[in-house]
Design a protein around this motif. Structure first.
Motif, PDB file in Angstrom:
ATOM      1  N   CYS A 173      69.759  50.272 101.361  1.00 22.92           N
ATOM      2  CA  CYS A 173      69.415  48.996 101.996  1.00 22.92           C
ATOM      3  C   CYS A 173      67.922  48.701 101.846  1.00 22.92           C
ATOM      4  O   CYS A 173      67.529  47.560 101.571  1.00 22.92           O
ATOM      5  N   ALA A 203      77.175  46.132 101.550  1.00 24.97           N
ATOM      6  CA  ALA A 203      78.081  45.614 102.574  1.00 24.97           C
ATOM      7  C   ALA A 203      79.469  46.240 102.437  1.00 24.97           C
ATOM      8  O   ALA A 203      80.112  46.590 103.435  1.00 24.97           O
ATOM      9  N   SER A 206      79.493  49.636 103.764  1.00 26.23           N
ATOM     10  CA  SER A 206      79.323  49.632 105.219  1.00 26.23           C
ATOM     11  C   SER A 206      80.542  49.083 105.943  1.00 26.23           C
ATOM     12  O   SER A 206      80.517  48.940 107.178  1.00 26.23           O
ATOM     13  N   GLY A 207      81.590  48.728 105.196  1.00 26.76           N
ATOM     14  CA  GLY A 207      82.803  48.209 105.796  1.00 26.76           C
ATOM     15  C   GLY A 207      82.734  46.736 106.161  1.00 26.76           C
ATOM     16  O   GLY A 207      83.565  46.248 106.940  1.00 26.76           O
ATOM     17  N   GLN A 208      81.774  46.016 105.595  1.00 25.59           N
ATOM     18  CA  GLN A 208      81.609  44.590 105.878  1.00 25.59           C
ATOM     19  C   GLN A 208      82.152  43.790 104.697  1.00 25.59           C
ATOM     20  O   GLN A 208      81.403  43.262 103.881  1.00 25.59           O
ATOM     21  N   HIS A 210      83.801  40.866 104.336  1.00 21.47           N
ATOM     22  CA  HIS A 210      83.521  39.437 104.210  1.00 21.47           C
ATOM     23  C   HIS A 210      82.138  39.195 103.619  1.00 21.47           C
ATOM     24  O   HIS A 210      81.970  38.411 102.675  1.00 21.47           O
ATOM     25  N   GLU A 211      81.138  39.870 104.186  1.00 20.34           N
ATOM     26  CA  GLU A 211      79.774  39.728 103.686  1.00 20.34           C
ATOM     27  C   GLU A 211      79.669  40.206 102.244  1.00 20.34           C
ATOM     28  O   GLU A 211      78.971  39.598 101.421  1.00 20.34           O
TER      29      GLU A 211
END
Length: 351
Positions: A173, A203, A206-208, A210-211
């Motif tokens: 990051c 993302a 990190s399990g995000q 949609h992002e």
């Protein structure tokens, strides 16, 4: 002579600003000038190096290899060691992407011997070989010893990729934040695409989902506009994983089919093998017996069933059965995809 130096200075400036479209235009102009000045061996060699880099980006990998080899010959004749190193590096990059890892390593070594820093390519090669810790150390040293923003921008996308392979999301990051800042400062769409892909990868890890999908769609759009099929395929393969995580099975399949088609067209065999691993896979695979793990490591080392049978003192038919079981348990269609799993889940060092 002055004209040739001017062309080269402008091209270098375009590359430092990551303005590849402008670099392409000026490289074409330099090529025309070189054709009219056949005695300018040094400039024609440098021109071929620039053209090889652009051809690689546009997916003409065979042509890029040929141009890099011609550039090497001409620059050697002119005594330009720096340009020879650059030509070796371009060869190494294409060889790595094609999966010719031994040849790529030799070429990176030649680039280094001629004064060309082999990073980030060599670090990416180590990561592709499953030597992620070595890759992370190498890219860290490269970043610590590089101050100029445009040079760091060439290293940061690789740093994000390698750090994510090592599950160091925080460091990835930080690298992505710096890449985004540099991209904004330069106003380069190529850097913006690289930053968007890096952000999407983080993302996703990190399990995000949609992002991740939003960033990856942006990256894919930019890479398509810039006619960069390999980078487009990478973005779409990641988008397939994001869509799968969101439950969009049809969308995931379409993204993955598009990525596979591009990887196949390019001859990007390592990426094609990774794409064959089910996008829903997470964590480490289970269910392989100790013997199957032994066989998998030998398969991943590139050995045939006949050779594996001899090494393990088993019949070839038994090895055939083990390989079939391995493919079924890992839910992959090929030995290449099983090899990708072996590296992805760190199975090469386990009994």
């Amino acid at each position: 002579m002055v004209t040739g130096l001017t062309y080269c200075s402008v091209i270098d400036g375009c590359q430092q600003a990551h303005a590849m479209r402008r670099a392409h235009e000026w490289t074409a102009a330099l090529a025309q000038w070189c054709q009219a000045q056949p005695e300018m061996v040094a400039f024609s060699g440098i021109c071929l190096v620039h053209r090889a880099e652009i051809q690689q980006m546009h997916g003409a990998w065979a042509e890029a290899l040929d141009e890099a080899r011609r550039a090497m010959a001409r620059c050697e004749a002119a005594g330009n060691r720096q340009a020879v190193g650059a030509a070796w590096y371009q060869q190494a990059e294409v060889l790595r992407l094609r999966g010719a890892f031994d040849d790529a390593e030799d070429a990176y070594g030649q680039a280094s011997r001629h004064g060309r820093d082999p990073q980030p390519g060599l670090a990416l090669l180590r990561a592709a070989q499953g030597r992620v810790r070595e890759a992370a150390r190498a890219i860290d040293v490269a970043l610590r010893t590089t101050a100029q923003g445009w040079r760091r921008a060439r290293l940061l996308p690789a740093a994000v990729e390698i750090l994510l392979q090592g599950n160091d999301i925080d460091a990835a990051c930080n690298a992505c934040n710096e890449l985004e800042a540099i991209a904004s400062g330069f106003g380069s769409e190529e850097l913006m695409a690289a930053a968007a892909c890096a952000r999407g990868s983080i993302a996703l890890a990190s399990g995000q989902a949609h992002e991740a999908l939003q960033s990856l769609q942006r990256a894919a759009q930019l890479w398509q506009q810039h006619d960069a099929p390999y980078l487009l395929a990478r973005a779409r393969a990641l988008a397939a994983q994001a869509r799968h995580a969101l439950g969009d099975v049809d969308g995931s399949r379409l993204e993955l089919d598009a990525a596979r088609a591009l990887f196949t067209q390019l001859g990007a065999m390592p990426d094609l093998a990774r794409a064959d691993v089910a996008p829903a896979r997470s964590g480490r695979p289970h269910g392989l017996t100790v013997r199957e793990l032994q066989v998998l490591r030998l398969v991943a080392a590139g050995k045939s069933n006949k050779v594996i049978a001899a090494e393990l003192f088993l019949s070839e038919r038994t090895i055939d059965r083990h390989v079939s079981n391995i493919l079924a348990k890992l839910d992959v269609p090929s030995r290449a995809a099983a090899t990708a799993c072996a590296y992805e889940f760190d199975l090469m060092r386990r009994a």
